[in-house]
Scaffold this motif. Structure first.
Motif, PDB file in Angstrom:
ATOM      1  N   UNK A 106      18.569  -5.271   0.328  1.00 27.82           N
ATOM      2  CA  UNK A 106      18.080  -4.908   1.654  1.00 27.82           C
ATOM      3  C   UNK A 106      16.568  -5.116   1.673  1.00 27.82           C
ATOM      4  N   UNK A 107      16.132  -6.138   2.379  1.00 23.86           N
ATOM      5  CA  UNK A 107      14.704  -6.452   2.468  1.00 23.86           C
ATOM      6  C   UNK A 107      13.907  -5.228   2.916  1.00 23.86           C
ATOM      7  N   UNK A 108      14.317  -4.510   3.999  1.00 23.28           N
ATOM      8  CA  UNK A 108      13.524  -3.346   4.407  1.00 23.28           C
ATOM      9  C   UNK A 108      13.629  -2.154   3.460  1.00 23.28           C
ATOM     10  N   UNK A 109      14.571  -2.181   2.533  1.00 25.81           N
ATOM     11  CA  UNK A 109      14.619  -1.090   1.553  1.00 25.81           C
ATOM     12  C   UNK A 109      13.513  -1.256   0.503  1.00 25.81           C
ATOM     13  N   UNK A 110      13.186  -2.490   0.173  1.00 26.65           N
ATOM     14  CA  UNK A 110      12.133  -2.713  -0.827  1.00 26.65           C
ATOM     15  C   UNK A 110      10.774  -2.966  -0.178  1.00 26.65           C
ATOM     16  N   UNK A 111      10.791  -3.502   1.044  1.00 30.36           N
ATOM     17  CA  UNK A 111       9.547  -3.743   1.793  1.00 30.36           C
ATOM     18  C   UNK A 111       9.751  -3.208   3.215  1.00 30.36           C
ATOM     19  N   UNK A 112       9.462  -1.932   3.442  1.00 27.09           N
ATOM     20  CA  UNK A 112       9.790  -1.287   4.717  1.00 27.09           C
ATOM     21  C   UNK A 112       9.240  -1.989   5.957  1.00 27.09           C
ATOM     22  N   UNK A 113       8.036  -2.592   5.851  1.00 31.69           N
ATOM     23  CA  UNK A 113       7.511  -3.313   7.016  1.00 31.69           C
ATOM     24  C   UNK A 113       7.645  -4.824   6.840  1.00 31.69           C
ATOM     25  N   UNK A 114       8.399  -5.244   5.820  1.00 36.62           N
ATOM     26  CA  UNK A 114       8.666  -6.661   5.604  1.00 36.62           C
ATOM     27  C   UNK A 114       7.613  -7.397   4.813  1.00 36.62           C
ATOM     28  N   UNK A 115       6.504  -6.739   4.479  1.00 39.02           N
ATOM     29  CA  UNK A 115       5.415  -7.412   3.781  1.00 39.02           C
ATOM     30  C   UNK A 115       5.173  -6.778   2.411  1.00 39.02           C
ATOM     31  N   UNK A 116       4.559  -7.538   1.535  1.00 35.26           N
ATOM     32  CA  UNK A 116       4.266  -7.024   0.193  1.00 35.26           C
ATOM     33  C   UNK A 116       3.075  -6.069   0.191  1.00 35.26           C
ATOM     34  N   UNK A 117       2.528  -5.792   1.363  1.00 39.37           N
ATOM     35  CA  UNK A 117       1.465  -4.793   1.465  1.00 39.37           C
ATOM     36  C   UNK A 117       2.002  -3.371   1.343  1.00 39.37           C
ATOM     37  N   UNK A 118       3.316  -3.230   1.463  1.00 44.12           N
ATOM     38  CA  UNK A 118       3.936  -1.908   1.442  1.00 44.12           C
ATOM     39  C   UNK A 118       5.229  -1.979   0.632  1.00 44.12           C
TER      40      UNK A 118
END
Length: 277
Positions: A71-83
């Motif tokens: 799940x992309x938003x599970x590892x990157x909640x806002x979709x970016x590697x900043x979070x």
């Protein structure tokens, strides 16, 4: 290989657990009348809390491989590697460890339809920036999980993403444009994103991790009503070119098929458009 498969949104649940961000399917299923009975994946099979039980079931099935998606938003909640959400990455690390302990080879899909909603707000697949965002996400997953994964899949069924998400509108994010330009823009960006991830792995990770990267391409199939009638044969061929060929032809041959390019160009010009859709 004896395998079974799943996708994150359809089984994990835990839709807001431990810092997970929202996906386009979270939003879509919480919109009234989009899904039969207004069902959603908030809990689903609760796999987020049932690693041991799930792996036990896989052992009972005696599978040699198990394909699941991240799940992309599970590892990157806002979709970016900043979070980066470490709790999400830890969940997949524990799942991978449990699979290896059970002697089951994982096959990991990076994207099975649950785009972070934060990316969709800025146009999602229609925005060229999606290609870099996906590359960054893939880079992080290759780096953090690649020592446990030998088989990677970039996208599950890009045809469905483009056609049903941005054409028919019956899948998330629910954009209804008909057989218009949007599905082709989405498809093109998916192909570019796949290529970026493939070359990234090939150049940066393959020598060390010794894995492979591919893509899951779905397709319809068609037979000519009369195999001895050229019109019927051509029509059946077009069906395959516009499903299987849409993505496999450019990925494996470097360009869209002549059948697809000619057909879309002619239809576009006949509709009065200045160029091909």
């Amino acid at each position: 290989m004896w395998s079974t498969a799943s996708s994150a949104y359809q089984i994990e649940g835990g839709w807001r657990a431990d810092g997970k961000g929202l996906s386009i399917w979270d939003k879509f299923t919480h919109s009234p009348s989009k899904i039969l009975n207004d069902d959603n994946g908030d809990i689903a099979c609760d796999s987020y809390n049932k690693i041991e039980e799930d792996v036990a079931i896989l052992k009972q099935l005696k599978v040699s491989h198990y394909r699941f998606s991240l799940s992309w938003p599970r590892v990157l909640p806002d979709g970016t590697i900043n979070n980066i959400n470490e709790a999400g990455i830890n969940y997949y690390q524990r799942l991978l460890d449990a699979l290896h302990a059970a002697n089951i080879e994982p096959q990991v899909t990076l994207y099975h339809w649950d785009l972070p909603q934060a990316i969709e707000v800025y146009g999602g697949f229609l925005n060229d920036s999606f290609v870099k965002l996906f590359r960054d996400y893939a880079d992080l997953m290759f780096d953090r999980l690649g020592d446990k994964v030998k088989i990677w899949i970039t996208f599950n069924e890009p045809l469905v993403i483009a056609r049903h998400g941005y054409g028919f509108g019956d899948f998330a994010p629910g954009i209804s444009s008909g057989p218009d330009t949007l599905p082709y823009i989405v498809g093109h960006n998916l192909i570019k994103a796949h290529a970026e991830a493939w070359h990234l792995y090939n150049d940066k990770y393959r020598a060390k991790q010794n894995g492979i990267v591919s893509i899951t391409i779905s397709s319809d199939w068609s037979e000519p009503r009369n195999p001895y009638r050229q019109e019927d044969y051509d029509a059946a061929r077009r069906v395959v070119e516009f499903t299987l060929g849409w993505f496999s032809h450019p990925i494996f041959n470097g360009d869209y098929s002549e059948i697809m390019k000619t057909r879309i160009r002619d239809r576009s010009l006949a509709a009065g458009l200045p160029q091909s859709r």
